[in-house]
Scaffold this motif. Structure first.
Motif, mmCIF file in Angstrom:
data_model
loop_
_atom_site.group_PDB
_atom_site.id
_atom_site.type_symbol
_atom_site.label_atom_id
_atom_site.label_comp_id
_atom_site.label_asym_id
_atom_site.label_seq_id
_atom_site.Cartn_x
_atom_site.Cartn_y
_atom_site.Cartn_z
ATOM 1 N N GLN A 78 96.326 53.070 25.659
ATOM 2 C CA GLN A 78 95.950 54.460 25.906
ATOM 3 C C GLN A 78 96.662 55.402 24.945
ATOM 4 O OE1 GLN A 78 93.373 53.677 29.049
ATOM 5 N NE2 GLN A 78 93.943 55.752 28.422
ATOM 6 N N GLY A 79 95.942 56.404 24.487
ATOM 7 C CA GLY A 79 96.540 57.512 23.760
ATOM 8 C C GLY A 79 96.810 58.652 24.712
ATOM 9 N N SER A 80 97.130 59.789 24.171
ATOM 10 C CA SER A 80 97.469 60.924 25.023
ATOM 11 C C SER A 80 96.290 61.366 25.876
ATOM 12 C CB SER A 80 97.970 62.095 24.172
ATOM 13 O OG SER A 80 96.998 62.428 23.175
ATOM 14 N N ASN A 81 95.069 61.299 25.313
ATOM 15 C CA ASN A 81 93.907 61.781 26.052
ATOM 16 C C ASN A 81 92.732 60.813 26.052
ATOM 17 O OD1 ASN A 81 94.991 64.439 26.671
ATOM 18 N ND2 ASN A 81 94.757 64.880 24.484
ATOM 19 N N GLU A 82 92.913 59.595 25.591
ATOM 20 C CA GLU A 82 91.779 58.689 25.497
ATOM 21 C C GLU A 82 92.235 57.231 25.502
ATOM 22 O OE1 GLU A 82 89.764 58.960 21.766
ATOM 23 O OE2 GLU A 82 91.623 59.177 20.627
ATOM 24 N N GLN A 83 91.299 56.368 25.838
ATOM 25 C CA GLN A 83 91.545 54.939 25.770
ATOM 26 C C GLN A 83 91.301 54.473 24.341
ATOM 27 O OE1 GLN A 83 88.876 51.519 27.389
ATOM 28 N NE2 GLN A 83 90.381 51.894 29.001
ATOM 29 N N LEU A 84 92.300 53.851 23.734
ATOM 30 C CA LEU A 84 92.204 53.427 22.342
ATOM 31 C C LEU A 84 91.639 52.023 22.200
ATOM 32 C CD1 LEU A 84 95.662 54.755 21.099
ATOM 33 C CD2 LEU A 84 93.437 55.899 20.995
ATOM 34 N N ASP A 85 91.936 51.164 23.172
ATOM 35 C CA ASP A 85 91.490 49.781 23.063
ATOM 36 C C ASP A 85 91.509 49.134 24.447
ATOM 37 O OD1 ASP A 85 90.585 47.474 21.887
ATOM 38 O OD2 ASP A 85 92.569 46.769 21.281
ATOM 39 N N ARG A 86 90.669 48.143 24.635
ATOM 40 C CA ARG A 86 90.619 47.406 25.898
ATOM 41 C C ARG A 86 90.186 45.980 25.622
ATOM 42 N NH1 ARG A 86 86.354 46.247 29.372
ATOM 43 N NH2 ARG A 86 86.948 45.796 31.541
ATOM 44 N N THR A 87 90.875 45.024 26.211
ATOM 45 C CA THR A 87 90.509 43.617 26.079
ATOM 46 C C THR A 87 90.357 43.026 27.470
ATOM 47 O OG1 THR A 87 91.766 43.408 24.016
ATOM 48 C CG2 THR A 87 91.142 41.368 25.137
ATOM 49 N N ASP A 88 89.209 42.431 27.731
ATOM 50 C CA ASP A 88 88.929 41.795 29.016
ATOM 51 C C ASP A 88 88.909 40.284 28.802
ATOM 52 O OD1 ASP A 88 88.101 40.986 31.489
ATOM 53 O OD2 ASP A 88 86.291 42.224 31.539
ATOM 54 N N TYR A 89 89.860 39.571 29.425
ATOM 55 C CA TYR A 89 89.952 38.122 29.258
ATOM 56 C C TYR A 89 89.125 37.361 30.290
ATOM 57 C CZ TYR A 89 93.884 39.181 26.192
ATOM 58 O OH TYR A 89 94.676 39.662 25.186
ATOM 59 N N ARG A 90 88.522 38.050 31.237
ATOM 60 C CA ARG A 90 87.797 37.367 32.308
ATOM 61 C C ARG A 90 86.670 36.465 31.790
ATOM 62 N NH1 ARG A 90 88.682 42.599 33.955
ATOM 63 N NH2 ARG A 90 90.005 42.916 35.799
ATOM 64 N N PRO A 91 85.892 36.890 30.771
ATOM 65 C CA PRO A 91 84.844 35.985 30.279
ATOM 66 C C PRO A 91 85.393 34.652 29.763
ATOM 67 C CG PRO A 91 84.402 38.220 29.549
ATOM 68 C CD PRO A 91 85.790 38.226 30.150
ATOM 69 N N ILE A 92 86.545 34.675 29.098
ATOM 70 C CA ILE A 92 87.140 33.438 28.585
ATOM 71 C C ILE A 92 87.616 32.566 29.744
ATOM 72 C CG2 ILE A 92 88.961 32.459 27.137
ATOM 73 C CD1 ILE A 92 88.970 35.014 25.529
ATOM 74 N N LEU A 93 88.148 33.201 30.784
ATOM 75 C CA LEU A 93 88.744 32.472 31.900
ATOM 76 C C LEU A 93 87.746 32.134 32.993
ATOM 77 C CD1 LEU A 93 91.929 34.726 32.347
ATOM 78 C CD2 LEU A 93 91.675 32.728 30.878
ATOM 79 N N ALA A 94 86.496 32.551 32.849
ATOM 80 C CA ALA A 94 85.543 32.519 33.957
ATOM 81 C C ALA A 94 85.408 31.145 34.596
ATOM 82 C CB ALA A 94 84.174 33.011 33.473
ATOM 83 N N ASP A 95 85.204 30.110 33.796
ATOM 84 C CA ASP A 95 84.986 28.776 34.365
ATOM 85 C C ASP A 95 86.195 28.303 35.166
ATOM 86 O OD1 ASP A 95 82.482 28.683 33.270
ATOM 87 O OD2 ASP A 95 83.061 27.492 31.522
ATOM 88 N N TYR A 96 87.385 28.574 34.644
ATOM 89 C CA TYR A 96 88.596 28.152 35.344
ATOM 90 C C TYR A 96 88.774 28.932 36.642
ATOM 91 C CZ TYR A 96 93.473 26.795 36.077
ATOM 92 O OH TYR A 96 94.640 26.294 36.609
ATOM 93 N N LEU A 97 88.584 30.243 36.568
ATOM 94 C CA LEU A 97 88.858 31.084 37.729
ATOM 95 C C LEU A 97 87.849 30.872 38.855
ATOM 96 C CD1 LEU A 97 89.919 34.455 36.056
ATOM 97 C CD2 LEU A 97 91.293 32.450 36.653
ATOM 98 N N GLN A 98 86.640 30.409 38.523
ATOM 99 C CA GLN A 98 85.656 30.134 39.566
ATOM 100 C C GLN A 98 86.103 29.016 40.491
ATOM 101 O OE1 GLN A 98 81.924 29.388 37.638
ATOM 102 N NE2 GLN A 98 81.570 31.547 37.129
ATOM 103 N N GLN A 99 86.979 28.152 39.985
ATOM 104 C CA GLN A 99 87.446 27.020 40.768
ATOM 105 C C GLN A 99 88.836 27.259 41.370
ATOM 106 O OE1 GLN A 99 86.879 23.271 38.490
ATOM 107 N NE2 GLN A 99 85.801 24.537 37.002
ATOM 108 N N ALA A 100 89.385 28.440 41.183
ATOM 109 C CA ALA A 100 90.739 28.751 41.656
ATOM 110 C C ALA A 100 90.690 29.831 42.729
ATOM 111 C CB ALA A 100 91.615 29.206 40.485
ATOM 112 N N ASN A 101 91.719 29.863 43.543
ATOM 113 C CA ASN A 101 91.864 30.899 44.568
ATOM 114 C C ASN A 101 92.802 31.984 44.063
ATOM 115 O OD1 ASN A 101 90.280 29.480 46.488
ATOM 116 N ND2 ASN A 101 92.048 28.188 46.973
ATOM 117 N N GLN A 102 92.355 33.219 44.096
ATOM 118 C CA GLN A 102 93.214 34.322 43.669
ATOM 119 C C GLN A 102 94.199 34.665 44.768
ATOM 120 O OE1 GLN A 102 91.492 37.636 41.478
ATOM 121 N NE2 GLN A 102 92.786 39.072 42.617
ATOM 122 N N LEU A 103 95.483 34.681 44.407
ATOM 123 C CA LEU A 103 96.539 34.990 45.359
ATOM 124 C C LEU A 103 96.867 36.479 45.390
ATOM 125 C CD1 LEU A 103 99.022 32.070 44.540
ATOM 126 C CD2 LEU A 103 97.312 32.158 46.367
#
Length: 265
Positions: free
Chosen positions: A212-237
């Protein structure tokens, strides 16, 4: 800078190649930053410890060994409490800080520091920085342990595994498209390696980061697509926010936050 230098002197890496790629420097920087940002990191550290203990409590019985990947800086590990559930705790990382090595000495034979490159590629990169990426070993070797763990945890390291290898390759002139594919492959290889233990696994990892900058979002990375197959088989704590670089830590008024989640598989 002086504090970071003293931390640097106390770091021990798994190999000369790990030192060349900058893992001692990175560990020293982490130690210094953790001290500077201790107030902003406090909630994240407590949430990490709570998630690990929650996962350990779910085991049928106590005893045996626990393997914790990413244990080189143990500030986010509830070692004393975990020893109530396990006879031995093996901390595995490519670099270990002096405080962690000193901590292990409090429980000789019960807490061990195992230097190991969990990516399996650092030695290759240091010796052959310009070899084709497809020739790199994508299945990290299983470290030699005196005992088989009955519980495994990967703690706050999954998305960090590609960073220094990618820096090394970028400096060697590797194309950005290849770097992205290689970083993704390292993350997926680690998840497959966790599955190979065929034992309960607690994964604590960031699933999104924002700059984040002072008034805006500068960058965002979402890792969920990479982790999707693994997380579908796991329980979120649990899931929580981590202000990893609070205002004032980075130049230009920039600050960074992460969304972290704990899973049990």
């Amino acid at each position: 800078m002086l504090e970071e230098f003293w931390h640097y002197l106390g770091v021990r890496t798994a190999s000369r190649e790990a030192f060349l790629l900058g893992y001692a420097r990175e560990m020293a920087a982490l130690q210094a930053r953790q001290r500077r940002c201790r107030q902003a990191w406090s909630a994240h550290i407590q949430a990490t410890k709570h998630a690990l203990l929650n996962a350990a409590r779910g085991l049928d019985n106590s005893g045996g060994a626990a393997l914790i990947i990413g244990g080189g800086s143990a500030h986010d590990l509830p070692i004393t409490e975990l020893l109530q559930y396990f006879e031995q705790i093996v901390l595995l990382d490519i670099a270990f800080s002096y405080p962690t090595r000193r901590l292990a000495k409090r429980w000789p034979g019960r807490v061990l520091c195992l230097p190991h490159d969990v990516t399996g590629v650092v030695g290759w990169l240091a010796q052959h920085p310009r070899i084709p990426l497809q020739e790199l070993m994508m299945k990290p070797p299983v470290p030699e342990l005196l005992v088989n763990p009955r519980w495994v945890a990967s703690v706050n390291c999954l998305t960090q595994l590609p960073l220094l290898p990618l820096d090394w390759l970028a400096n060697a002139g590797t194309e950005s498209s290849q770097l992205e594919a290689f970083g993704r492959a390292l993350i997926l290889a680690h998840l497959n390696w966790l599955d190979s233990w065929q034992t309960p696994v607690c994964l604590i990892t960031e699933i999104e980061d924002q700059r984040q900058g002072s008034n805006e979002q500068l960058d965002r990375t979402d890792y969920r697509p990479i982790l999707a197959d693994y997380l579908q088989q796991a329980n979120q704590l649990a899931s929580w926010n981590w202000l990893v670089n609070p205002p004032g830590e980075l130049p230009g008024g920039v600050w960074e936050s992460r969304t972290v989640a704990a899973y049990l598989k």
